[in-house]
Scaffold this active site. Structure first.
Site, mmCIF file in Angstrom:
data_model
loop_
_atom_site.group_PDB
_atom_site.id
_atom_site.type_symbol
_atom_site.label_atom_id
_atom_site.label_comp_id
_atom_site.label_asym_id
_atom_site.label_seq_id
_atom_site.Cartn_x
_atom_site.Cartn_y
_atom_site.Cartn_z
ATOM 1 N N ARG A 98 0.975 -1.398 -0.465
ATOM 2 C CA ARG A 98 -0.335 0.459 0.231
ATOM 3 C C ARG A 98 1.239 1.022 0.094
ATOM 4 N NH1 ARG A 98 -3.380 -2.191 -1.617
ATOM 5 N NH2 ARG A 98 -5.409 -3.170 -0.553
ATOM 6 N N GLU B 281 6.717 13.300 -6.176
ATOM 7 C CA GLU B 281 7.468 12.855 -5.645
ATOM 8 C C GLU B 281 8.621 11.936 -5.933
ATOM 9 O OE1 GLU B 281 4.859 13.810 -1.864
ATOM 10 O OE2 GLU B 281 4.925 12.737 -3.578
ATOM 11 N N HIS C 189 0.036 -0.125 -10.130
ATOM 12 C CA HIS C 189 -0.897 -1.162 -9.340
ATOM 13 C C HIS C 189 -0.741 -2.598 -10.430
ATOM 14 C CE1 HIS C 189 -3.569 -1.232 -5.502
ATOM 15 N NE2 HIS C 189 -2.508 -2.262 -5.432
#
Length: 383
Positions: free
Chosen positions: A230, A259, A271
């Site tokens: 996660r 970032e 994902h």
């Protein structure tokens, strides 16, 4: 007939496991007995009183309002282990991506399109994308659940020195874990000693930001980190700073953030962890089995908000009760039933408990109403 409301696209292999004579599946139901969901966010959904359970075809349940479901007596299931092999394979891939700069090199070569003598030109730049082998390196696995154990064992097979950390290691996990894995009892042992670190824990209040700025500072210089669990487990700003300074040599994540995308030595995937047809089929089949076992027999297995409980069911009359975990509840239940109890099971989990009783006679509405009026009772269901 039970109505099952579908969110997201659910594997046909899983849906075909429903008995068509007992179950109807649709995205359009307004009243329904069960929900089958993948990643759709349900926090703002107003559930009907008819809803009895939600099955998440996957491991993470942060898209489901667990506390509200518990208060309403809605059992929430997940499918631990169903996607474990898919994530394990991607984790092994991520180890190599973190080492050999494969993505960066491939992207650079793609940018040479149209260059004369492209073959030799490409080869001249290969030294920029050199990276270490994983053979003999120390890999720290944080979280030894269904996925973490598979990753650890696979890394042993690749001749890595594997260290594992999990304060809640289950008996099944311990039995499945290779004897070659060094099980450590402190997270700091992983941070201070391992060349590679991969994280496989659920996201909750205890694990959010577990790889914080402080944790990153305690890692070895030049460590390579993998996060396929996660995104919120890692402080992305701190990780970006560590990548920029060279403290972290590489970071492979399955979760996009601005970032991290700005860092040259980071690889971000969309994902992909469980994105295989086999995984989607396995998760859907397990979720369907959880729904049918609960609706037809009252069995709870792999619930994240209520205790697991299975009482052998041979037909007849069964009453399933979700209630608060408070004193004298069983005595109140047996007093209210006013029937001969042939079989009984009870389990608790935190503030909640679940009780199943099998009785000799068909319960009357008066019997059920008497149970519903017991203080602390949340839901009563007769099968």
């Amino acid at each position: 007939m039970y109505n099952v409301k579908l969110y997201n696209k659910i594997s046909k292999v899983g849906l075909d496991a429903f008995d068509a004579a007992k179950y109807a599946c649709s995205e359009d139901f307004e009243d329904y007995d069960a929900v089958l969901v993948r990643s759709a966010k349900l926090h703002d959904v107003q559930f009907p009183q008819s809803l009895k359970c939600i099955a998440r075809a996957g491991a993470g349940v942060n898209n489901i309002p667990l506390d509200r479901c518990a208060e309403q007596g809605i059992v929430v299931f997940n499918t631990p282990g169903a996607n474990a092999n898919a994530v394990k394979e991607l984790a092994i891939c991520a180890l190599l991506l973190a080492s050999r700069k494969v993505v960066q090199g491939a992207n650079w070569v793609k940018g040479l399109a149209g260059t004369p003598d492209i073959g030799p030109a490409a080869e001249k730049g290969k030294s920029t994308y050199a990276g270490p082998e994983i053979l003999g390196k120390k890999l720290g696995v944080i979280g030894l659940g269904a996925i973490g154990v598979k990753v650890a064992n696979a890394a042993v097979g690749l001749d890595m020195e594997v260290w594992g950390y999990d304060p809640f290691l289950s008996v099944d996990g311990a039995l499945a874990l290779s004897r070659a894995v060094k099980h450590v009892t402190q997270l700091d042992e992983i941070l201070a000693n391992c060349d590679y670190i991969t994280i496989h824990v659920p996201l909750n209040n205890d694990t959010r930001g577990i790889l914080s700025a402080d944790a990153i500072e305690r890692m070895k210089d030049g460590v390579r980190v993998i996060n396929l669990a996660r995104g919120e487990l890692v402080d992305t700003k701190a990780m970006a700073a560590a990548l920029a300074s060279g403290k972290v040599a590489a970071y492979v994540s399955d979760f996009a953030s601005d970032e991290i995308l700005a860092q040259e030595n980071a690889v971000t995937l969309p994902h992909l962890g469980a994105s295989t047809p086999e995984s989607e089929d396995n998760c859907a089949k397990m979720a369907v089995h959880e729904i049918t076992e609960y609706l037809e027999k009252g069995t709870i297995r792999n619930s994240v908000n209520f205790p697991n409980l299975k009482v052998p069911y041979e037909g007849g009359y069964r009453i399933c009760m979700i209630h608060r975990n408070i004193p004298n509840m069983i005595a109140s239940i047996t007093a209210a039933v006013k029937c001969n109890i042939e079989n009984m099971g009870n389990r608790s989990k935190g503030d909640y408990a679940y009780t199943i009783i099998d009785i000799a006679e068909k319960p009357t509405e008066a019997n059920l109403d008497a149970l519903r009026t017991i203080g602390g009772m949340i839901s009563v269901r007769a099968l």
